[in-house]
Design an enzyme around this catalytic site. Structure first.
Site, PDB file in Angstrom:
ATOM      1  N   GLU A 141      -0.220 -44.361  18.011  1.00 13.21           N
ATOM      2  CA  GLU A 141       0.839 -43.409  17.667  1.00 13.21           C
ATOM      3  C   GLU A 141       1.459 -43.760  16.319  1.00 13.21           C
ATOM      4  O   GLU A 141       1.525 -44.935  15.939  1.00 13.21           O
ATOM      5  CB  GLU A 141       1.933 -43.421  18.742  1.00 13.21           C
ATOM      6  N   SER A 199       0.024 -27.708  20.595  1.00 14.39           N
ATOM      7  CA  SER A 199       0.602 -27.988  21.917  1.00 14.39           C
ATOM      8  C   SER A 199       2.105 -28.241  21.859  1.00 14.39           C
ATOM      9  O   SER A 199       2.824 -27.981  22.819  1.00 14.39           O
ATOM     10  CB  SER A 199      -0.100 -29.192  22.548  1.00 14.39           C
ATOM     11  N   TYR A 245      -9.767 -23.387  10.352  1.00 12.88           N
ATOM     12  CA  TYR A 245      -8.913 -23.928  11.415  1.00 12.88           C
ATOM     13  C   TYR A 245      -7.789 -24.741  10.770  1.00 12.88           C
ATOM     14  O   TYR A 245      -8.048 -25.583   9.884  1.00 12.88           O
ATOM     15  CB  TYR A 245      -9.710 -24.825  12.359  1.00 12.88           C
ATOM     16  N   ASN A 250       1.226 -33.338  13.134  1.00 12.16           N
ATOM     17  CA  ASN A 250       2.663 -33.213  13.414  1.00 12.16           C
ATOM     18  C   ASN A 250       3.484 -34.243  12.667  1.00 12.16           C
ATOM     19  O   ASN A 250       4.692 -34.095  12.499  1.00 12.16           O
ATOM     20  CB  ASN A 250       2.931 -33.314  14.924  1.00 12.16           C
ATOM     21  N   TYR A 256      -3.324 -41.501   9.417  1.00  5.46           N
ATOM     22  CA  TYR A 256      -3.113 -40.784  10.675  1.00  5.46           C
ATOM     23  C   TYR A 256      -3.808 -39.434  10.592  1.00  5.46           C
ATOM     24  O   TYR A 256      -3.221 -38.419  10.206  1.00  5.46           O
ATOM     25  CB  TYR A 256      -1.621 -40.633  10.953  1.00  5.46           C
ATOM     26  N   GLU A 259      -7.558 -35.927  16.180  1.00  2.00           N
ATOM     27  CA  GLU A 259      -8.587 -35.026  16.702  1.00  2.00           C
ATOM     28  C   GLU A 259      -8.457 -33.607  16.149  1.00  2.00           C
ATOM     29  O   GLU A 259      -9.396 -32.815  16.246  1.00  2.00           O
ATOM     30  CB  GLU A 259      -8.534 -34.987  18.238  1.00  2.00           C
TER      31      GLU A 259
END
Length: 366
Positions: A141, A199, A245, A250, A256, A259
Site C-alpha cells: 500500500e 471501485s 482505458y 488513486n 506505485y 493492476e
C-alpha cells in the site's frame, strides 16, 4: 637414590601430560555435543511440522550440503492462504515455508505484513529475536493508506514492497522479453472508445477531478461504484471492446503502478491512459509507446482531442501495440512464488542490516 629421583620426576611430567590431554578431550567433546545438539534441535522442530505432510519428489534434487532456509509467515496477509510446498516448481530448492510460530526460534526470516500488525505493536513477535534472523517488512500500500510506521524503528532488516529499491521487489506486474521476438498477435475488435472501472469514488480526488473535466470533451463509459455494473466474469470481454482505458491511480507515489495498468488495461488489450507517477517513472517498467500519460497534454481537453484523433487513424493507433512484438505482460505472481523468492535472495545476498527507520525510508518519497 639418583635413579629414584629421575623416575619420580618423569612420573610427575607424565601425570601432568595426562591431565592436560584429559582436559582437552572433555572440552572438545562438549563443543561437538553443543553443535550437534543445536542442529538436532532445528531438525526436530522442522520434523514435527513435516510429519503430516506429503514428501515431494523434485525433478532436480537440492544440494545436500545446503541447509534449508526457513521462512516463517507470521500471519497470512489479508487472510489469504497459499500452498507452502511449491518452491521447487519455481526452481528454488532448500526453502521451507511455514506458518507454525513454534518454529520462530529457528526461522531464518519472519515475513510480517504491515496491514495486519499496523494498529498493535504487540501483534509483532514478542520473543527475543535470534541474532541470525531477518525480519521482513511486507507492504503493498502507498504511504497515505498505512499508519504507525514509527513503531517499526530498529526492528526490521529487509523490505518487500512494490518499490524497485526494496530489498525484495514485488511489483503489481512486469513485462519480460519474448523468447521468440516478432511474433504476430491479434488486437481484439474495438467498437467503443473509452472505459474506466473504478471501485472507490472520492469526490475531489485528483483522478475524479481530472475525469470530470475530461468527460466534457469525450464520451467515457464508467463501470463500478455508482456507475454501470460489471461482473468479473464479464470484465475482459467488456473492456476489450474499448480502444482506451483510464488507468488512473488513486494515489500518486513512486513506483506505485497497480493492476489498473497491468491487468485492467494490458489484460484487456486497451491502450492505457495513465494518471499517477511521472512518465519517467512509468518508463522504468514499460516502453514509452505502450501508454498515454495525461501529463503529456496541457489539459484534459487536449488529451480528449488526441484520443479522438487516434480513433480516426488506425495506423497511428496500432503503434501503441508495437511493443508486444518484443514483450509479454506478467501480472503479479501471487504467493507462494514471492515467499519462495525470499529464500533465494537470503541465500544469494545474506548481508545483514538493521533498518533504523522504515518510516523515513518509505515516507521520504511522498
Amino acid at each position: 637414590m639418583i635413579i629414584a629421583l629421575v623416575n619420580h620426576k618423569h612420573l610427575n611430567l607424565l601425570s601432568l601430560f595426562l591431565i592436560l590431554f584429559l582436559l582437552c578431550f572433555i572440552w572438545k567433546r562438549e563443543n561437538i555435543t553443543s553443535r550437534v545438539s543445536t542442529t538436532l534441535q532445528k531438525c526436530i522442530c522442522l520434523g514435527k511440522e513435516t510429519q503430516n505432510t506429503t514428501a515431494i519428489k523434485n525433478s532436480v534434487a537440492p544440494k545436500k550440503h545446503e541447509e534449508d532456509i526457513v521462512v516463517l509467515i507470521w500471519k497470512w496477509p489479508w487472510g489469504y492462504t497459499a500452498p507452502l510446498d511449491k518452491c521447487h516448481e519455481y526452481g528454488i530448492f532448500g526453502c521451507k515455508l511455514t506458518v507454525d510460530r513454534s518454529l520462530y526460534g529457528v526461522a531464518d526470516a519472519v515475513l510480517i505484513h504491515h496491514a495486519d500488525i499496523m494498529y498493535d505493536k504487540k501483534s509483532l513477535p514478542q520473543e527475543p529475536k535470534p541474532n541470525f534472523q531477518h525480519w521482513i517488512w511486507y507492504n503493498m500500500e502507498p504511504p497515505q493508506i498505512i499508519q504507525n510506521l514509527k513503531m517499526l524503528d530498529n526492528l526490521f532488516n529487509m523490505t518487500m514492497t512494490f518499490r524497485r529499491d526494496s530489498d525484495i521487489h514485488y511489483p503489481y506486474g512486469q513485462i519480460e522479453p519474448l523468447k521468440k521476438k516478432g511474433q504476430n498477435f491479434t488486437i481484439p475488435q474495438k467498437s467503443k472508445l473509452v472505459s474506466w472501472v473504478v471501485s472507490k469514488w472520492y469526490p475531489g480526488a485528483p483522478r475524479i477531478a481530472y475525469y470530470e473535466d475530461l468527460k466534457k470533451h469525450i464520451t467515457i463509459d464508467v463501470y463500478g461504484a455508482k456507475h454501470k455494473k460489471l461482473s468479473w466474469d464479464d470484465f475482459y470481454a467488456t473492456i476489450s471492446q474499448y480502444k482506451f482505458y483510464l488507468a488512473f491511480e488513486n494515489i500518486i507515489y513512486k513506483d506505485y503502478i497497480t493492476e489498473k495498468l497491468w491487468s485492467n488495461a494490458f489484460g484487456s488489450w486497451a491502450v492505457p491512459v495513465v494518471l499517477g507517477t511521472s512518465r519517467k517513472n512509468y518508463e522504468r517498467f514499460v516502453p514509452g509507446d505502450a501508454f498515454i500519460h495525461v501529463a503529456d497534454f496541457p489539459s484534459p481537453k487536449e488529451l480528449a482531442a488526441y484520443l479522438l484523433e487516434l480513433d480516426k487513424d488506425d495506423e497511428k493507433y496500432r503503434k501503441y501495440f508495437n511493443w508486444r512484438f518484443h514483450y509479454r505482460v506478467i501480472n503479479r505472481k501471487f504467493p507462494p512464488y514471492v515467499y519462495c523468492k525470499i529464500c533465494k535472495i537470503l541465500r544469494e545476498s545474506p548481508v545483514y542490516q538493521v533498518i533504523h527507520s522504515v518510516e523515513k525510508w518509505f515516507l521520504g518519497d511522498v
